[in-house]
Design a protein around this motif. Sequence first.
Motif, mmCIF file in Angstrom:
data_model
loop_
_atom_site.group_PDB
_atom_site.id
_atom_site.type_symbol
_atom_site.label_atom_id
_atom_site.label_comp_id
_atom_site.label_asym_id
_atom_site.label_seq_id
_atom_site.Cartn_x
_atom_site.Cartn_y
_atom_site.Cartn_z
ATOM 1 N N MET A 192 38.043 17.139 55.458
ATOM 2 C CA MET A 192 38.231 16.621 54.104
ATOM 3 C C MET A 192 39.439 17.351 53.524
ATOM 4 O O MET A 192 39.413 18.570 53.394
ATOM 5 N N GLU A 193 40.479 16.613 53.202
ATOM 6 C CA GLU A 193 41.701 17.247 52.718
ATOM 7 C C GLU A 193 41.879 17.042 51.220
ATOM 8 O O GLU A 193 41.557 15.985 50.678
ATOM 9 N N ILE A 194 42.397 18.085 50.602
ATOM 10 C CA ILE A 194 42.693 18.012 49.172
ATOM 11 C C ILE A 194 43.775 16.955 48.958
ATOM 12 O O ILE A 194 44.682 16.804 49.762
ATOM 13 N N GLU A 195 43.614 16.219 47.873
ATOM 14 C CA GLU A 195 44.510 15.153 47.437
ATOM 15 C C GLU A 195 44.306 13.841 48.175
ATOM 16 O O GLU A 195 45.030 12.890 47.948
ATOM 17 N N GLU A 196 43.293 13.765 49.051
ATOM 18 C CA GLU A 196 42.936 12.468 49.617
ATOM 19 C C GLU A 196 42.172 11.691 48.555
ATOM 20 O O GLU A 196 41.351 12.254 47.831
ATOM 21 N N GLU A 197 42.424 10.429 48.473
ATOM 22 C CA GLU A 197 41.848 9.587 47.415
ATOM 23 C C GLU A 197 40.356 9.273 47.610
ATOM 24 O O GLU A 197 39.684 8.886 46.669
ATOM 25 N N ASN A 198 39.841 9.435 48.837
ATOM 26 C CA ASN A 198 38.497 8.935 49.143
ATOM 27 C C ASN A 198 37.354 9.900 48.829
ATOM 28 O O ASN A 198 36.231 9.655 49.222
ATOM 29 N N TRP A 199 37.642 11.003 48.124
ATOM 30 C CA TRP A 199 36.569 11.914 47.731
ATOM 31 C C TRP A 199 36.991 12.708 46.510
ATOM 32 O O TRP A 199 38.158 12.757 46.151
ATOM 33 N N ASP A 200 36.028 13.373 45.885
ATOM 34 C CA ASP A 200 36.252 14.084 44.625
ATOM 35 C C ASP A 200 36.758 15.506 44.890
ATOM 36 O O ASP A 200 36.065 16.492 44.648
ATOM 37 N N TRP A 201 37.975 15.602 45.377
ATOM 38 C CA TRP A 201 38.543 16.902 45.736
ATOM 39 C C TRP A 201 38.791 17.785 44.510
ATOM 40 O O TRP A 201 38.766 19.009 44.624
ATOM 41 N N LYS A 202 38.981 17.201 43.353
ATOM 42 C CA LYS A 202 39.198 18.016 42.149
ATOM 43 C C LYS A 202 37.933 18.808 41.796
ATOM 44 O O LYS A 202 38.017 19.974 41.404
ATOM 45 N N THR A 203 36.783 18.193 41.937
ATOM 46 C CA THR A 203 35.531 18.910 41.702
ATOM 47 C C THR A 203 35.351 19.996 42.747
ATOM 48 O O THR A 203 34.905 21.105 42.433
ATOM 49 N N TYR A 204 35.698 19.699 44.000
ATOM 50 C CA TYR A 204 35.639 20.713 45.065
ATOM 51 C C TYR A 204 36.479 21.936 44.692
ATOM 52 O O TYR A 204 36.001 23.073 44.773
ATOM 53 N N VAL A 205 37.721 21.725 44.273
ATOM 54 C CA VAL A 205 38.607 22.836 43.900
ATOM 55 C C VAL A 205 37.995 23.621 42.747
ATOM 56 O O VAL A 205 37.994 24.857 42.745
ATOM 57 N N SER A 206 37.437 22.914 41.786
ATOM 58 C CA SER A 206 36.802 23.575 40.646
ATOM 59 C C SER A 206 35.615 24.435 41.091
ATOM 60 O O SER A 206 35.487 25.587 40.685
ATOM 61 N N HIS A 207 34.742 23.858 41.936
ATOM 62 C CA HIS A 207 33.606 24.630 42.459
ATOM 63 C C HIS A 207 34.096 25.869 43.206
ATOM 64 O O HIS A 207 33.562 26.963 43.019
ATOM 65 N N TYR A 208 35.085 25.693 44.052
ATOM 66 C CA TYR A 208 35.600 26.805 44.856
ATOM 67 C C TYR A 208 36.152 27.917 43.964
ATOM 68 O O TYR A 208 35.831 29.091 44.152
ATOM 69 N N GLU A 209 36.958 27.552 42.986
ATOM 70 C CA GLU A 209 37.545 28.559 42.086
ATOM 71 C C GLU A 209 36.465 29.284 41.285
ATOM 72 O O GLU A 209 36.518 30.503 41.119
ATOM 73 N N GLU A 210 35.475 28.554 40.789
ATOM 74 C CA GLU A 210 34.374 29.167 40.035
ATOM 75 C C GLU A 210 33.548 30.092 40.927
ATOM 76 O O GLU A 210 33.142 31.176 40.510
ATOM 77 N N MET A 211 33.309 29.677 42.173
ATOM 78 C CA MET A 211 32.511 30.482 43.095
ATOM 79 C C MET A 211 33.248 31.752 43.503
ATOM 80 O O MET A 211 32.611 32.797 43.707
ATOM 81 N N LYS A 212 34.556 31.703 43.611
ATOM 82 C CA LYS A 212 35.332 32.908 43.939
ATOM 83 C C LYS A 212 35.136 33.969 42.861
ATOM 84 O O LYS A 212 35.045 35.158 43.172
ATOM 85 N N VAL A 213 35.047 33.555 41.618
ATOM 86 C CA VAL A 213 34.827 34.494 40.513
ATOM 87 C C VAL A 213 33.363 34.947 40.488
ATOM 88 O O VAL A 213 33.065 36.138 40.432
ATOM 89 N N ARG A 214 32.455 33.981 40.569
ATOM 90 C CA ARG A 214 31.019 34.266 40.459
ATOM 91 C C ARG A 214 30.520 35.185 41.580
ATOM 92 O O ARG A 214 29.642 36.008 41.374
ATOM 93 N N HIS A 215 31.097 35.072 42.764
ATOM 94 C CA HIS A 215 30.611 35.830 43.925
ATOM 95 C C HIS A 215 31.622 36.862 44.420
ATOM 96 O O HIS A 215 31.523 37.327 45.557
ATOM 97 N N ALA A 216 32.547 37.253 43.569
ATOM 98 C CA ALA A 216 33.611 38.188 43.968
ATOM 99 C C ALA A 216 33.067 39.482 44.562
ATOM 100 O O ALA A 216 33.656 40.043 45.496
ATOM 101 N N ALA A 217 31.942 39.957 44.068
ATOM 102 C CA ALA A 217 31.377 41.231 44.536
ATOM 103 C C ALA A 217 30.938 41.187 46.000
ATOM 104 O O ALA A 217 30.791 42.230 46.625
#
Length: 169
Positions: free
Chosen positions: A69-94
Motif C-alpha cells: 500500500m503506497e502513500i498517495e495512491e488513490e485507492n485507499w485512505d493514506w492520509k488517515t494512515y499518515v495521521s495514525h502513524y504520526e500520532e502513534m510515534k508521539v504516543r509510543h515514543a517511550a
Amino acid sequence: MKKYCLDTSGLSNPLEFMPEDIHPTIWAKVAGLIVDGTFAVTVEIYEELEHLPGPIGECIKGNEAALQMEIEEENWDWKTYVSHYEEMKVRHAAVISEYNGNRKGTIGLNDLTIIALAKTLGLPVVSSEKKTNVDQDSVKRQKIPDICEKEDVVHLNFNDLLRAEAIKN
C-alpha cells in the motif's frame, strides 16, 4: 480483498520453524493468499519481506502490487494512515527502539507502520511477536501485540492465520 496486515515476522519466523520443503502444502496456500491480495503491507515492511528466501520470497517479489500500500495512491485512505502513524510515534515514543538507543524488546518504526496501516484499514496484524511479559519492565518494553492492544487493533500469530483461513497440512 485485503484481510490482514502482515509484519515480516508473520512469515519469517514460521519459515524458520516450518520450512517450505517440509511443509509445502501450508506454504503453497500462504503463497495463494499473497497472490490473491489478502495481505496489506507498508513500503517499509515490503522491503523487509523481499529478503525472505525460497519460493515464498520469490512469490513476495513477484506480487509487490498485490501486497504494498503506497502513500498517495488513490485507492485507499493514506492520509488517515499518515495521521495514525504520526500520532502513534508521539504516543509510543517511550517504547520505540529508534528513539531509545535501539533498546531490545521495543517496537521499531517499521513495526509501527504496519499497526498504523491495520488501524487505518480496520484489519488485524499478523506477526510472530508475543505480548510483553507483565513480570518484565513493560513500561519500557513493548512489542507489536502490546501496541496493537493499546490501539484497538487485533493481533494474530501465524497459527491464528492458518486457523482463520482453514489452512492445514
